[in-house]
Design an enzyme around this catalytic site. Structure first.
Site, PDB file in Angstrom:
ATOM      1  N   CYS A 214      38.204   1.583  23.350  1.00 12.72           N
ATOM      2  CA  CYS A 214      38.682   0.583  24.317  1.00 12.72           C
ATOM      3  C   CYS A 214      37.963   0.662  25.657  1.00 12.72           C
ATOM      4  CB  CYS A 214      40.180   0.755  24.540  1.00 12.72           C
ATOM      5  SG  CYS A 214      41.111   0.633  23.016  1.00 12.72           S
TER       6      CYS A 214
ATOM      7  N   HIS B 109      43.112  -2.005  31.229  1.00 10.07           N
ATOM      8  CA  HIS B 109      43.063  -2.209  29.771  1.00 10.07           C
ATOM      9  C   HIS B 109      44.425  -2.725  29.310  1.00 10.07           C
ATOM     10  CE1 HIS B 109      42.491  -1.759  25.604  1.00 10.07           C
ATOM     11  NE2 HIS B 109      43.150  -0.626  25.467  1.00 10.07           N
TER      12      HIS B 109
ATOM     13  N   ASN C 200      46.072  -6.000  22.141  1.00  8.73           N
ATOM     14  CA  ASN C 200      45.069  -5.006  22.521  1.00  8.73           C
ATOM     15  C   ASN C 200      43.739  -5.381  21.856  1.00  8.73           C
ATOM     16  OD1 ASN C 200      43.448  -2.780  22.881  1.00  8.73           O
ATOM     17  ND2 ASN C 200      45.000  -1.279  22.272  1.00  8.73           N
TER      18      ASN C 200
HETATM   19  O1  UT7 Z   1      44.099   0.985  23.254  1.00  7.36           O
HETATM   20  C1  UT7 Z   1      44.043   2.368  23.076  1.00  7.36           C
HETATM   21  C2  UT7 Z   1      45.221   3.009  23.503  1.00  7.36           C
HETATM   22  N1  UT7 Z   1      46.374   2.681  22.672  1.00  7.36           N
HETATM   23  C3  UT7 Z   1      47.533   2.681  23.284  1.00  7.36           C
HETATM   24  O2  UT7 Z   1      47.567   2.805  24.468  1.00  7.36           O
HETATM   25  C4  UT7 Z   1      48.794   2.592  22.468  1.00  7.36           C
HETATM   26  C5  UT7 Z   1      49.785   3.566  23.061  1.00  7.36           C
HETATM   27  N2  UT7 Z   1      51.084   3.596  22.380  1.00  7.36           N
HETATM   28  C6  UT7 Z   1      51.939   2.580  22.470  1.00  7.36           C
HETATM   29  O3  UT7 Z   1      51.668   1.550  23.031  1.00  7.36           O
HETATM   30  C7  UT7 Z   1      53.319   2.795  21.887  1.00  7.36           C
HETATM   31  O4  UT7 Z   1      53.511   4.144  21.566  1.00  7.36           O
HETATM   32  C8  UT7 Z   1      53.590   1.918  20.627  1.00  7.36           C
HETATM   33  C9  UT7 Z   1      53.729   0.467  21.030  1.00  7.36           C
HETATM   34  C10 UT7 Z   1      52.477   2.073  19.623  1.00  7.36           C
HETATM   35  C11 UT7 Z   1      54.896   2.337  19.975  1.00  7.36           C
HETATM   36  O5  UT7 Z   1      55.963   2.236  20.908  1.00  7.36           O
HETATM   37  P1  UT7 Z   1      56.990   3.441  21.095  1.00  7.36           P
HETATM   38  O6  UT7 Z   1      57.990   3.010  22.059  1.00  7.36           O
HETATM   39  O7  UT7 Z   1      56.170   4.674  21.411  1.00  7.36           O
HETATM   40  O8  UT7 Z   1      57.651   3.502  19.680  1.00  7.36           O
HETATM   41  P2  UT7 Z   1      57.676   4.716  18.648  1.00  7.36           P
HETATM   42  O9  UT7 Z   1      56.332   4.923  18.039  1.00  7.36           O
HETATM   43  O10 UT7 Z   1      58.315   5.897  19.331  1.00  7.36           O
HETATM   44  O11 UT7 Z   1      58.651   4.147  17.569  1.00  7.36           O
HETATM   45  C12 UT7 Z   1      60.031   3.886  17.867  1.00  7.36           C
HETATM   46  C13 UT7 Z   1      60.687   3.275  16.639  1.00  7.36           C
HETATM   47  C14 UT7 Z   1      60.422   4.055  15.361  1.00  7.36           C
HETATM   48  O12 UT7 Z   1      61.579   4.040  14.588  1.00  7.36           O
HETATM   49  P3  UT7 Z   1      62.550   5.324  14.552  1.00  7.36           P
HETATM   50  O13 UT7 Z   1      61.693   6.452  14.049  1.00  7.36           O
HETATM   51  O14 UT7 Z   1      62.997   5.538  15.965  1.00  7.36           O
HETATM   52  O15 UT7 Z   1      63.633   4.900  13.614  1.00  7.36           O
HETATM   53  C15 UT7 Z   1      59.340   3.233  14.669  1.00  7.36           C
HETATM   54  O16 UT7 Z   1      59.369   3.397  13.270  1.00  7.36           O
HETATM   55  O17 UT7 Z   1      60.179   1.957  16.422  1.00  7.36           O
HETATM   56  C16 UT7 Z   1      59.733   1.847  15.065  1.00  7.36           C
HETATM   57  N3  UT7 Z   1      58.632   0.894  15.022  1.00  7.36           N
HETATM   58  C17 UT7 Z   1      58.807  -0.436  14.873  1.00  7.36           C
HETATM   59  N4  UT7 Z   1      59.922  -1.176  14.734  1.00  7.36           N
HETATM   60  C18 UT7 Z   1      59.758  -2.511  14.625  1.00  7.36           C
HETATM   61  C19 UT7 Z   1      57.302   1.144  15.131  1.00  7.36           C
HETATM   62  N5  UT7 Z   1      56.613  -0.004  15.052  1.00  7.36           N
HETATM   63  C20 UT7 Z   1      57.519  -0.996  14.895  1.00  7.36           C
HETATM   64  C21 UT7 Z   1      57.433  -2.398  14.761  1.00  7.36           C
HETATM   65  N6  UT7 Z   1      58.569  -3.120  14.639  1.00  7.36           N
HETATM   66  N7  UT7 Z   1      56.250  -3.047  14.779  1.00  7.36           N
END
Ligand code: UT7
Length: 322
Positions: free
Chosen positions: A113, A249, A279
């Site tokens: 990125c 970004h 993204n």
């Molecule tokens: O560009 C390069 C850099 N990349 C980034 O900067 C990405 C950085 N990370 C993020 O933006 C975030 O961590 C994400 C958007 C990827 C994820 O958000 P989060 O708030 O960290 O969610 P999480 O991974 O902690 O997941 C929370 C819950 C999980 O369920 P449980 O385990 O709590 O039951 C996931 O399974 O949300 C669930 N989940 C979803 N639910 C509905 C993960 N993806 C989805 C989805 N729809 N698409």
């Protein structure tokens, strides 16, 4: 002293738009989850036969037109991308040929990125060394072709596009400072598991897809983007209050809000396109820049800080008077 200055900007976004509601039909997700956790509402997706160089050419034409530059004036091409058309020749040579740019250095830069920031910083150095006088710099990504469309953790995040700038010498700033960084100890938190010399046999299978430990990436992104912004302003002797715009970004609105908070910058001074583009990796910063230039928010003479963070991890920033 010679500075380098952005003389024109351009962008291209594929015609096909995928909304969060479209994604609800593909994976177990909701518009509400995607919007509140990421800020993304829609993203553009390349057609099957559309390549990264196709997008680069379209964005470059816009940038050349806005800078009033013809192909024969360009004497260097630098393109940041992780999703080039081919392993070789490098993407900058493909774009050079298609635009009719005469023989010159053509560099493809792979910094995930952060690719555009790495590319822009490179152009800045060549111009300051008087080794180039008109550089086409592009950040472009056809990243949706690297995504596993059955993995809701990643497929809702990404989009395709290209942003381009023309960089030329100037007696006044211009680009005031560039800061680049990387730390390979984080390589396993965000990566694509197939390369030319590694697991090539997995290309085209389900195992070839972006791997990301989202929560861990999130934490490092927030602290690194805050630090690199502060370091850049300190190095240039600029108070954060003097900044007109932050162009970060566009990975996640919560990361952007956290960075703005660390800088005490109101969100009114932050360019946001994550809702419309998702993204787009290396394309995200130049897409946001071009959007804000064309809609009249970013004006000539204003102080702009651009920054990015991505796989590696890599990170970087460019402080400039537009
Ligand atoms: O560009 C390069 C850099 N990349 C980034 O900067 C990405 C950085 N990370 C993020 O933006 C975030 O961590 C994400 C958007 C990827 C994820 O958000 P989060 O708030 O960290 O969610 P999480 O991974 O902690 O997941 C929370 C819950 C999980 O369920 P449980 O385990 O709590 O039951 C996931 O399974 O949300 C669930 N989940 C979803 N639910 C509905 C993960 N993806 C989805 C989805 N729809 N698409």
């Amino acid at each position: 002293m010679t500075y380098s200055k952005i003389a024109g900007t351009g962008r291209y976004l594929p015609e096909k738009i995928l909304t969060n509601f479209d994604l609800e039909k593909i994976v177990d997700t909701t518009d509400e989850w995607i919007r509140t956790r990421t800020g993304v509402e829609r993203r553009h997706v390349c057609a099957d036969d559309e390549t990264t160089s196709d997008m680069c050419v379209a964005a470059a034409k816009e940038a050349m037109e806005s800078a009033g530059v013809t192909a024969d004036e360009i004497d260097m091409v630098v393109i940041g991308t992780t999703s080039p058309d081919l392993i070789f020749p490098n993407i900058a040579t493909l774009v050079q040929h298609r635009l009719g740019i005469p023989a010159c250095p053509c560099i493809g830069m792979e910094a995930a990125c952060t690719g555009f920031i790495y590319a822009l910083s490179t152009a800045d150095k060549y111009i300051k060394a008087s080794e180039a006088s008109c550089v086409l710099v592009i950040g472009a990504e056809c990243i949706t072709k690297l995504v596993d469309w059955s993995d809701r953790n990643t497929c809702v995040l990404f989009g395709d596009g290209a942003g381009a700038v023309i960089v030329k010498p100037s007696d006044e700033p211009g680009i005031m400072s560039c800061h680049l960084g990387a730390d390979g100890q984080y390589k396993d938190l965000l990566y694509y598991p197939v390369g030319a010399s590694n697991k090539l046999e997995k290309a085209g299978t389900d195992e070839a897809a972006i791997m990301m430990s989202g929560r861990d990436v999130f934490k490092v992104a927030v602290s690194t983007l805050g630090d690199v912004a502060s370091d850049t302003l300190n190095a240039a002797g600029i108070d954060k209050e003097e900044l007109d715009w932050l162009i970060p970004h566009q990975a996640n609105i919560r990361i952007i809000q956290a960075t703005a908070k660390r800088l005490d910058l109101p969100m009114e001074k932050v360019i946001l396109t994550v809702q419309d583009h998702g993204n787009t990796s290396a394309a995200s910063v130049p897409l946001a820049l071009d959007t804000a230039v064309r809609d009249g928010r970013v004006k000539r003479g204003q102080l702009v800080l651009m920054e990015a963070f991505g796989g590696g991890f890599t990170w970087g920033s460019v402080l400039m008077r537009f």
